[in-house]
Every structure is written in C-alpha cells, then in structure tokens.
Design an enzyme around this catalytic site. Sequence first.
Site, short mmCIF file in Angstrom:
data_model
loop_
_atom_site.label_atom_id
_atom_site.label_comp_id
_atom_site.label_asym_id
_atom_site.label_seq_id
_atom_site.Cartn_x
_atom_site.Cartn_y
_atom_site.Cartn_z
CG HIS A 1 -2.08 0.96 1.08
ND1 HIS A 1 -1.98 2.30 1.33
CD2 HIS A 1 -3.34 0.73 0.66
CE1 HIS A 1 -3.16 2.87 1.09
NE2 HIS A 1 -4.00 1.95 0.68
CG ASP B 1 -8.16 -4.17 -3.41
OD1 ASP B 1 -7.39 -3.31 -3.85
OD2 ASP B 1 -9.38 -3.95 -3.20
C1 SDX Z 1 -6.03 0.24 -3.30
O1 SDX Z 1 -4.30 4.66 -2.06
C2 SDX Z 1 -5.28 4.04 -1.56
O2 SDX Z 1 -5.74 4.40 -0.51
C3 SDX Z 1 -5.83 2.90 -2.40
C4 SDX Z 1 -6.86 2.00 -1.73
C5 SDX Z 1 -8.17 2.74 -1.49
O3 SDX Z 1 -8.93 2.32 -0.59
O4 SDX Z 1 -8.48 3.66 -2.29
O5 SDX Z 1 -6.35 1.52 -0.50
C6 SDX Z 1 -7.22 0.81 -2.61
O6 SDX Z 1 -5.74 0.63 -4.39
C7 SDX Z 1 -5.14 -0.73 -2.56
C8 SDX Z 1 -3.91 -1.18 -3.41
C9 SDX Z 1 -4.36 -2.23 -4.44
N1 SDX Z 1 -3.25 -2.54 -5.35
C10 SDX Z 1 -2.58 -3.72 -5.30
O7 SDX Z 1 -2.78 -4.59 -4.44
C11 SDX Z 1 -1.55 -3.91 -6.40
C12 SDX Z 1 -0.26 -4.54 -5.83
N2 SDX Z 1 0.37 -3.52 -4.95
C13 SDX Z 1 1.48 -2.80 -5.49
O8 SDX Z 1 1.46 -2.55 -6.87
C14 SDX Z 1 1.88 -1.62 -4.60
O9 SDX Z 1 1.97 -2.09 -3.31
C15 SDX Z 1 1.04 -0.35 -4.60
C16 SDX Z 1 0.81 0.16 -5.97
C17 SDX Z 1 -0.28 -0.58 -3.92
C18 SDX Z 1 1.80 0.70 -3.80
O10 SDX Z 1 2.97 0.84 -4.45
P1 SDX Z 1 4.09 1.96 -4.15
O11 SDX Z 1 3.76 2.73 -2.93
O12 SDX Z 1 4.29 2.72 -5.42
O13 SDX Z 1 5.32 1.08 -3.78
P2 SDX Z 1 6.29 0.39 -4.81
O14 SDX Z 1 5.54 -0.21 -5.97
O15 SDX Z 1 7.38 1.36 -5.14
O16 SDX Z 1 6.87 -0.84 -3.94
C19 SDX Z 1 7.93 -0.63 -3.00
C20 SDX Z 1 8.69 -1.95 -2.98
C21 SDX Z 1 9.11 -2.39 -4.38
O17 SDX Z 1 10.26 -3.21 -4.24
P3 SDX Z 1 11.66 -2.68 -4.90
O18 SDX Z 1 11.37 -2.48 -6.37
O19 SDX Z 1 11.94 -1.34 -4.19
O20 SDX Z 1 12.64 -3.76 -4.61
O21 SDX Z 1 7.81 -3.01 -2.49
C22 SDX Z 1 7.61 -3.94 -3.55
C23 SDX Z 1 8.00 -3.26 -4.85
O22 SDX Z 1 8.41 -4.24 -5.80
N3 SDX Z 1 6.17 -4.25 -3.57
C24 SDX Z 1 5.66 -5.41 -3.97
C25 SDX Z 1 4.28 -5.26 -3.85
N4 SDX Z 1 3.99 -4.03 -3.41
C26 SDX Z 1 5.17 -3.40 -3.24
N5 SDX Z 1 6.25 -6.55 -4.39
C27 SDX Z 1 5.43 -7.56 -4.72
N6 SDX Z 1 4.07 -7.49 -4.64
C28 SDX Z 1 3.47 -6.36 -4.22
N7 SDX Z 1 2.16 -6.31 -4.14
#
Ligand code: SDX
Length: 375
Positions: free
Chosen positions: A263, A316
């Site tokens: 998140h 989710d």
């Molecule tokens: C919602 O914002 C809100 O409030 C949204 C929400 C709402 O109620 O409106 O809460 C609803 O959208 C929840 C999120 C749903 N999305 C997902 O589940 C998709 C999977 N999650 C990721 O894509 C990610 O966690 C995000 C997009 C939710 C947040 O991403 P950020 O803050 O941009 O963080 P990032 O992608 O830069 O990740 C930081 C690190 C990375 O590793 P490195 O590249 O630095 O080595 O954490 C890793 C990422 O690869 N990581 C994950 C991961 N989430 C973060 N690795 C694997 N699986 C994941 N899900």
Amino acid sequence: MTTATPTKPAGLEGIIAGDSDICAVNQTSLIYRGYEIADLAANATFEEVAFLLLVGHKPTAAELDAFKKELIHERAIPDHARDVIKRCALGDGMHPMDVLRTGVSYLAQFDKDCQDNSPEAELRKAKRLLAKIPTIIGHMQNVIDGRDFVLPDKEMGHAANLLYMMTGRKPTQAEAHIVDVSLILYAEHDFNASTFTSRVIAGTLSDMHGCVTGAIAALKGPLHGGANEMAMELLREIGTLDNVEEFMDNAFTTKRKIMGFGHRVYKNGDHRAGILHKLGRAYADDKGGEPLKWFEIGEKVQSIMETQKNIKPNVDFPCGMTYYALGIPVPQYTPIFVASRITGWCAHVMEQHKNNRLIRPLSHYTGPELRKWNG
Ligand code: SDX
C-alpha cells in the site's frame, strides 16, 4: 524554465495535496469524519456510513429512514439506459468497469441537476448515483448471464439488493451482512488515486457525473481497485496449496507484483484487511469445500509475503476470497468497489466545490535545452 523545486518522490508519495474533513488514513487508524473504521464495521450499516460521508453527521432514526426510502425510490433506471447497458455488456472487448463508466456517463443526460454544482443539487445527484450504480451492475450481470433483468427489490436493504440483482437469488442475512461490511470498508480513503482524480476534475468546476466517470476509469487499474479481481485470479492461477511455495519463489525471482498486497500509505498493514478477512474466513469455514480452499491458499500466500518480504495484504486481498466464497462473479468485484466508493467520491466532489481552487501542480522540465526550429 520553472524555478519550482521538483517533487522528488515519484507519484507524489508523501505529499499532502490539500485539506479535507472527510477521512484520515494513518498508520494507526482509518477514520471517517471522526469515526474509526473498526467501530463503523462493527456497529453501523452501509446506509448509515453513506449518510455520514455525504451529509457529514451520524443520521438520526428519522433521517436514516428518509435516506433509505429515497435510495430505494431512486434505484430504477430508464428502459433506454438498460438498452445501452445491454449493448455494452455484449460488446466484444467489454470490461464491467467500462460498462459501469459508460452507464454512469449515459445517465448524466437524464439527470435534471446534471449541470448544477450547488450543494443541494450535488447531494441529490450523489444519492441518485448511489442508488442506481447497483442497478447498472445487476443489469450488466443479468446480460452476461443471459437472463432477464432482475429489477430492484424495494423490500431489501442496499447490500442485499445489490447481491440479489446480480444473482437473482435472495441472499441470506449472513451473506448480505458480509457485503454490507465490505461496502463500509471500501467507502472512503482520503486522496487515493480515484478520489484525487475526482477532485482534479471537480476543481475545474466540471459536473459530478464527469468527476465520477473519471474516478471509475482510475479505479479500474490493477494497481488500484482492479487489484481485488487480480488477487482472486492469482489464487486461481496457483490452484492448489501444494503449488504456493514454488509459485511464490518464481514470483519473487521474476519480480512479479502480488496483487492485494502492499500500500502506498500503510506500511504496517491495512486496517480494513483483517476485518474483512475474519468475516470471509468465518463464512468459508461454515461453507467448507471450494470457499475454504481459497482461504487456505490465500493464507499461505500471505504468510510468505509477510515473512519473506515484510509486505502485508491490503483490503483487496481478503475481498477477492470473500466475494468468491459468496459466489459473486470475479469481474464484478471492482464494480462493487465503485458501488461503495461512490459515497467517498461524491463527498470529495462536494467538498472541493464548496471551497474550490483549481488543482494545477507544476512539472519539472527535463527536456532539451532551448533550440531554434530552423537551426
Ligand atoms: C487500493 O491509495 C489508496 O488508498 C488505495 C486504496 C483505497 O482504498 O483507495 O487503499 C485501494 O488501491 C489498494 C492497493 C491495491 N493494489 C494492489 O494490491 C496492487 C499490488 N500492490 C502494489 O502494486 C503496490 O503495493 C502499490 C501500488 C499498492 C503501492 O505501491 P508503491 O507505494 O508505489 O510502492 P512500490 O511499488 O514502489 O513498492 C515498494 C517496494 C518495491 O520493491 P523494490 O522495487 O523497491 O525492490 O515493495 C515492492 C515493490 O516491488 N512491492 C511489492 C508489492 N507491493 C510493493 N512486491 C510484490 N508485490 C506487491 N504487491
């Protein structure tokens, strides 16, 4: 060239983009207008929370009764709108979120208040959208299933009617309660991508239906609301409990995002996830069989993500397993998110219009230096 200092964190991470008295998302709590999410999930109904978000206070018994009656009265949509939904739902490349986006945009033409941004007109529009979105979702699913339209049932509450219209089956009280709580959990979340989209559109003084149409497009994305569907598809791809470890090893090697985890704001876990997981797991335990199988697989995935990556589930992840256990078609998971978040979006549109200032950030130019067109 701009002299502004560039916003270094990509995606505006950690940037406070404005004031709002609707919701506070913190590491220690999630609050809707002063009420904590666990308190609301345990003690309120979705209709009460919708009123709280749209009007600003906990409804009295009389206010709640009138609100519910108004929503029930506004559930129906015109025949020609049903035809548009049918045409879209039969489209080759259609996705339910696109059908829903089109349905909302189409209905704008028939809302006499559409071009009126006054607080009174916007509250009327918000209630109509809240009432009609479940009908669009239900009719869309009826077309997909090849069945006659299931018309709204005036005797059912909001969550029960949503389930009924999609499936044609009257849900049990337990099933309706689980969906009702999920709608409370999904209703509002401060400046998330889709809500901020709605505020940017509202900031130009555009209309509420346009704000919501843009927000639906933003929520569809797999990094945002679309993750609840993708989380269930991921579990179905894994297939069995025995496959989990190898699948996760491969996912880590290929840097695959595990949908339903992580998140942008929560770094110690999403306050909503545990609430929904507990409800869904209890229902699955009761049902056994397939519903329970997906929770067992999901819990193993979650254990690996938490122990090996220190990444926790967001709302989710449990949503996917819970809605699947309830027999809700996977492509309707994110539309149901819309049926809930319409309350947050409309509250933010009204707040933006009440004290508006055009939202227009700067960019940090990194293109070519000044040069002559003819050399
Ligand atoms: C919602 O914002 C809100 O409030 C949204 C929400 C709402 O109620 O409106 O809460 C609803 O959208 C929840 C999120 C749903 N999305 C997902 O589940 C998709 C999977 N999650 C990721 O894509 C990610 O966690 C995000 C997009 C939710 C947040 O991403 P950020 O803050 O941009 O963080 P990032 O992608 O830069 O990740 C930081 C690190 C990375 O590793 P490195 O590249 O630095 O080595 O954490 C890793 C990422 O690869 N990581 C994950 C991961 N989430 C973060 N690795 C694997 N699986 C994941 N899900």
